[in-house]
Write a protein that holds these residues in place. Structure first.
Motif, PDB file in Angstrom:
ATOM      1  N   GLU A 164     -11.496   6.217  -8.023  1.00 40.51           N
ATOM      2  CA  GLU A 164     -12.336   5.492  -7.063  1.00 40.51           C
ATOM      3  C   GLU A 164     -13.214   4.461  -7.767  1.00 40.51           C
ATOM      4  O   GLU A 164     -13.406   3.348  -7.268  1.00 40.51           O
ATOM      5  CB  GLU A 164     -13.203   6.478  -6.281  1.00 40.51           C
ATOM      6  N   GLU A 165     -13.722   4.824  -8.950  1.00 40.65           N
ATOM      7  CA  GLU A 165     -14.524   3.868  -9.726  1.00 40.65           C
ATOM      8  C   GLU A 165     -13.686   2.655 -10.119  1.00 40.65           C
ATOM      9  O   GLU A 165     -14.184   1.517 -10.076  1.00 40.65           O
ATOM     10  CB  GLU A 165     -15.079   4.538 -10.980  1.00 40.65           C
ATOM     11  N   ARG A 166     -12.439   2.879 -10.502  1.00 43.64           N
ATOM     12  CA  ARG A 166     -11.551   1.775 -10.866  1.00 43.64           C
ATOM     13  C   ARG A 166     -11.281   0.864  -9.672  1.00 43.64           C
ATOM     14  O   ARG A 166     -11.214  -0.355  -9.827  1.00 43.64           O
ATOM     15  CB  ARG A 166     -10.241   2.312 -11.429  1.00 43.64           C
ATOM     16  N   LEU A 167     -11.143   1.457  -8.483  1.00 45.88           N
ATOM     17  CA  LEU A 167     -10.930   0.653  -7.280  1.00 45.88           C
ATOM     18  C   LEU A 167     -12.160  -0.195  -6.993  1.00 45.88           C
ATOM     19  O   LEU A 167     -12.047  -1.399  -6.734  1.00 45.88           O
ATOM     20  CB  LEU A 167     -10.613   1.550  -6.078  1.00 45.88           C
ATOM     21  N   GLU A 168     -13.332   0.419  -7.058  1.00 44.12           N
ATOM     22  CA  GLU A 168     -14.572  -0.307  -6.787  1.00 44.12           C
ATOM     23  C   GLU A 168     -14.834  -1.407  -7.812  1.00 44.12           C
ATOM     24  O   GLU A 168     -15.428  -2.435  -7.487  1.00 44.12           O
ATOM     25  CB  GLU A 168     -15.749   0.665  -6.741  1.00 44.12           C
ATOM     26  N   ALA A 169     -14.375  -1.203  -9.039  1.00 47.42           N
ATOM     27  CA  ALA A 169     -14.553  -2.208 -10.087  1.00 47.42           C
ATOM     28  C   ALA A 169     -13.500  -3.308 -10.013  1.00 47.42           C
ATOM     29  O   ALA A 169     -13.566  -4.283 -10.755  1.00 47.42           O
ATOM     30  CB  ALA A 169     -14.506  -1.542 -11.462  1.00 47.42           C
ATOM     31  N   GLY A 170     -12.541  -3.155  -9.124  1.00 52.59           N
ATOM     32  CA  GLY A 170     -11.497  -4.159  -8.960  1.00 52.59           C
ATOM     33  C   GLY A 170     -10.401  -4.083 -10.003  1.00 52.59           C
ATOM     34  O   GLY A 170      -9.625  -5.021 -10.142  1.00 52.59           O
ATOM     35  N   GLU A 171     -10.310  -2.972 -10.717  1.00 53.80           N
ATOM     36  CA  GLU A 171      -9.296  -2.823 -11.756  1.00 53.80           C
ATOM     37  C   GLU A 171      -7.916  -2.517 -11.177  1.00 53.80           C
ATOM     38  O   GLU A 171      -6.905  -2.788 -11.837  1.00 53.80           O
ATOM     39  CB  GLU A 171      -9.696  -1.713 -12.729  1.00 53.80           C
ATOM     40  N   ILE A 172      -7.862  -1.932  -9.987  1.00 55.83           N
ATOM     41  CA  ILE A 172      -6.592  -1.606  -9.344  1.00 55.83           C
ATOM     42  C   ILE A 172      -6.635  -2.078  -7.893  1.00 55.83           C
ATOM     43  O   ILE A 172      -7.713  -2.262  -7.315  1.00 55.83           O
ATOM     44  CB  ILE A 172      -6.273  -0.089  -9.401  1.00 55.83           C
ATOM     45  N   THR A 173      -5.459  -2.255  -7.316  1.00 56.58           N
ATOM     46  CA  THR A 173      -5.371  -2.682  -5.919  1.00 56.58           C
ATOM     47  C   THR A 173      -5.493  -1.477  -4.992  1.00 56.58           C
ATOM     48  O   THR A 173      -5.386  -0.323  -5.424  1.00 56.58           O
ATOM     49  CB  THR A 173      -4.022  -3.373  -5.650  1.00 56.58           C
ATOM     50  N   GLU A 174      -5.672  -1.760  -3.730  1.00 56.48           N
ATOM     51  CA  GLU A 174      -5.759  -0.706  -2.718  1.00 56.48           C
ATOM     52  C   GLU A 174      -4.454   0.088  -2.646  1.00 56.48           C
ATOM     53  O   GLU A 174      -4.470   1.315  -2.501  1.00 56.48           O
ATOM     54  CB  GLU A 174      -6.070  -1.327  -1.346  1.00 56.48           C
ATOM     55  N   GLU A 175      -3.317  -0.605  -2.784  1.00 51.07           N
ATOM     56  CA  GLU A 175      -2.022   0.066  -2.738  1.00 51.07           C
ATOM     57  C   GLU A 175      -1.858   1.022  -3.916  1.00 51.07           C
ATOM     58  O   GLU A 175      -1.382   2.145  -3.757  1.00 51.07           O
ATOM     59  CB  GLU A 175      -0.874  -0.955  -2.730  1.00 51.07           C
ATOM     60  N   GLU A 176      -2.243   0.554  -5.111  1.00 52.96           N
ATOM     61  CA  GLU A 176      -2.157   1.409  -6.295  1.00 52.96           C
ATOM     62  C   GLU A 176      -3.098   2.606  -6.157  1.00 52.96           C
ATOM     63  O   GLU A 176      -2.750   3.727  -6.519  1.00 52.96           O
ATOM     64  CB  GLU A 176      -2.503   0.602  -7.561  1.00 52.96           C
TER      65      GLU A 176
END
Length: 87
Positions: A47-59
């Motif tokens: 979740e932290e990686r998603l919030e930081a923009g490191e991964i896409t919503e699909e990933e």
């Protein structure tokens, strides 16, 4: 069978010992892999990686589904794995 079989199988003792060690390592690896605390920590990092923009919503969705499956298995709600090592 007792003593005679032990004497005859003595040359294979290193292989039997190695197999036991491999089973123990596999058991411990599965215990850690399916540990609910480990999976929850990985979900938090995801979740932290998603919030930081490191991964896409699909990933995020794909990895979250995998982690939730592991969590379900680890808590005893999914199919057993290996030699029943999932708890």
């Amino acid at each position: 069978m007792g003593l005679i079989s032990e004497v005859l199988l003595l040359p294979f003792a290193p292989a039997r010992g190695s197999a036991w060690v491999i089973r123990q390592v596999l058991h411990e690896a599965e215990r850690i892999y399916y540990d609910p605390a480990t999976v929850r920590a990985e979900l938090a990092r995801l979740e932290e990686r998603l919030e930081a923009g490191e991964i896409t919503e699909e990933e995020f969705d794909r990895q979250e589904d995998e982690l939730l499956d592991r969590l379900e298995t680890g808590m005893g709600g999914g199919a057993e794995t290996g030699e029943g090592t999932a708890r």
